[in-house]
Design an enzyme around this catalytic site. Structure first.
Site, PDB file in Angstrom:
ATOM      1  N   HIS A   1      -7.992  -4.823  -0.901  1.00 45.93           N
ATOM      2  CA  HIS A   1      -6.714  -4.192  -0.587  1.00 45.93           C
ATOM      3  C   HIS A   1      -5.792  -5.073   0.264  1.00 45.93           C
ATOM      4  O   HIS A   1      -4.632  -4.741   0.440  1.00 45.93           O
ATOM      5  CB  HIS A   1      -6.955  -2.841   0.093  1.00 45.93           C
ATOM      6  CG  HIS A   1      -5.750  -1.959   0.096  1.00 45.93           C
ATOM      7  ND1 HIS A   1      -5.034  -1.659  -1.047  1.00 45.93           N
ATOM      8  CD2 HIS A   1      -5.102  -1.319   1.114  1.00 45.93           C
ATOM      9  CE1 HIS A   1      -4.018  -0.881  -0.738  1.00 45.93           C
ATOM     10  NE2 HIS A   1      -4.030  -0.658   0.558  1.00 45.93           N
TER      11      HIS A   1
ATOM     12  N   SER B   1       0.835  -1.188   0.000  1.00 42.55           N
ATOM     13  CA  SER B   1       0.000   0.000   0.000  1.00 42.55           C
ATOM     14  C   SER B   1       0.880   1.252   0.000  1.00 42.55           C
ATOM     15  O   SER B   1       1.718   1.400  -0.892  1.00 42.55           O
ATOM     16  CB  SER B   1      -0.976  -0.036   1.180  1.00 42.55           C
ATOM     17  OG  SER B   1      -1.964   0.963   1.049  1.00 42.55           O
ATOM     18  N   GLN B   2       0.765   2.148   0.979  1.00 41.30           N
ATOM     19  CA  GLN B   2       1.673   3.286   1.024  1.00 41.30           C
ATOM     20  C   GLN B   2       3.118   2.813   1.008  1.00 41.30           C
ATOM     21  O   GLN B   2       3.972   3.409   0.343  1.00 41.30           O
ATOM     22  CB  GLN B   2       1.426   4.136   2.271  1.00 41.30           C
ATOM     23  CG  GLN B   2       2.429   5.287   2.425  1.00 41.30           C
ATOM     24  CD  GLN B   2       2.211   6.073   3.701  1.00 41.30           C
ATOM     25  OE1 GLN B   2       1.640   7.155   3.674  1.00 41.30           O
ATOM     26  NE2 GLN B   2       2.646   5.538   4.829  1.00 41.30           N
TER      27      GLN B   2
ATOM     28  N   ASP C   1      -9.738  -4.263  -5.520  1.00 37.33           N
ATOM     29  CA  ASP C   1      -9.158  -3.289  -4.588  1.00 37.33           C
ATOM     30  C   ASP C   1      -9.749  -1.914  -4.857  1.00 37.33           C
ATOM     31  O   ASP C   1      -9.500  -1.310  -5.902  1.00 37.33           O
ATOM     32  CB  ASP C   1      -7.640  -3.270  -4.774  1.00 37.33           C
ATOM     33  CG  ASP C   1      -6.915  -2.452  -3.721  1.00 37.33           C
ATOM     34  OD1 ASP C   1      -7.564  -1.683  -2.994  1.00 37.33           O
ATOM     35  OD2 ASP C   1      -5.682  -2.603  -3.619  1.00 37.33           O
TER      36      ASP C   1
END
Length: 331
Positions: free
Chosen positions: A303, A188-189, A274
């Site tokens: 996600h 993710s990030q 996602d």
């Protein structure tokens, strides 16, 4: 909820035009030059954790503007005197470095693992210890996505991307690390941060970017109502006259522009349901990626991506780019 903006064959060919500022390279060269005025170092303090198979050090290193950034360095016990490959791990949105026992996978596989704390985050789902002391300019929607977004020099992710590059600089100074075998990784990030670092550093061994955030940012704000991208949309909803200013700033931080410069071997993952990081944003990044690349596709996942099922793929990829085997581990 199912989410698929394009069919998979279309996604595999999706390579949208990139938008980047004319001074993109100069902006980042100047940013990193200023940060490197503070010599790279990794200051460790041993931590007693009760864990018998790993050693843990609480480390600090100079990030953006020389600010002290926290992290954990986790290594296989008994690796003293050997130079290990290292995975520099970046954390997902809202999280921090957490606790040492949250990070046992890579050390268990024979790697050193530097877990980089996230300035100004670390209160959403895992604890952090590094404040964002540099401040920001202008108004911001709650969260980090619009903190200083009207000025690229003041934008939050300028500081965070710089911290992540400096983490690699710092870990390479450690006598127990092989500086030629550095991977960057995250989900993710964290995956977006890994891709940014790959675009800024030419000599990494590999990149692991799982369901990466911060890719094809403007398009993401147009096709998903999920946070954190919605923070940007909400800001633009209120600041109607600043939309182009916002996206000009974000051009300096969009993963597509880093992917187009990155040359290290890369492993991506994408989930076709996602809503947080829509699949077309991930494929856009993958398809622009300059270096050798592969992508694992999880059709029925959101996600969470591949979760634990993706771990063997990531371990095999890491071994392939570091030549780490039971016979050579730590050599």
């Amino acid at each position: 909820m199912a989410f698929l903006s394009m069919e998979l064959p279309e996604l595999r060919k999706y390579r949208p035009e990139r938008t980047e500022p004319d001074d993109f390279d100069a902006f980042w060269a100047d940013t990193l030059a200023a940060a490197r005025a503070f010599p790279a170092r990794l200051d460790p303090t041993p931590v007693e954790t009760g864990l018998t198979t790993v050693t843990v050090e609480d480390v600090t290193f100079p990030g953006h503007a020389g600010q002290s950034i926290r992290g954990w360095l986790v290594r296989p016990r008994g690796a003293e005197g050997r130079r290990l490959p290292v995975v520099v791990g970046y954390v997902g949105y809202g999280g921090g470095r957490g606790l040492p026992h949250d990070h046992l996978l890579w050390a268990s596989a024979g790697y050193a693992h530097l877990v980089v704390d996230v300035r100004g985050q670390g209160a959403g789902w895992s604890a952090g210890d590094t404040p964002d002391e540099a401040g920001s300019a202008g108004p911001a929607h709650p969260g980090s996505m619009t903190r200083g977004v009207l000025d690229p020099a003041a934008y939050y992710y300028r500081r965070l991307y710089t911290d992540c590059v400096r983490a690699v600089d710092a870990v390479r100074t450690h006598p127990g690390i092989d500086p030629a075998r550095v991977l960057v990784a995250g989900a993710s990030q964290g995956g977006g941060l890994a891709l940014a670092v790959a675009g800024l550093l030419p000599d990494l061994a590999g990149v692991i970017a799982e369901v990466p955030f911060l890719q094809h940012i403007r398009r993401a704000t147009e096709i998903t109502d999920a946070y954190p991208y919605k923070e940007i949309a909400e800001f633009c909803k209120v600041h109607r006259d600043k939309v182009e200013t916002v996206f000009r700033t974000l051009g300096y931080f969009d993963g597509l522009n880093f992917a187009a410069r990155a040359t290290a071997p890369a492993l991506y993952s994408v989930a076709l349901m996602d809503e947080v990081c829509p699949p077309e944003t991930v494929f856009a990044s993958h398809n622009h990626y300059r270096g050798p690349k592969q992508i694992s596709v999880y059709p029925y996942n959101g996600h969470e991506g591949g979760g634990s099922h993706h771990v063997p793929t990531a371990l095999a990829f890491a071994a392939s780019v570091t030549s780490l085997t039971p016979a050579t581990s730590g050599v």
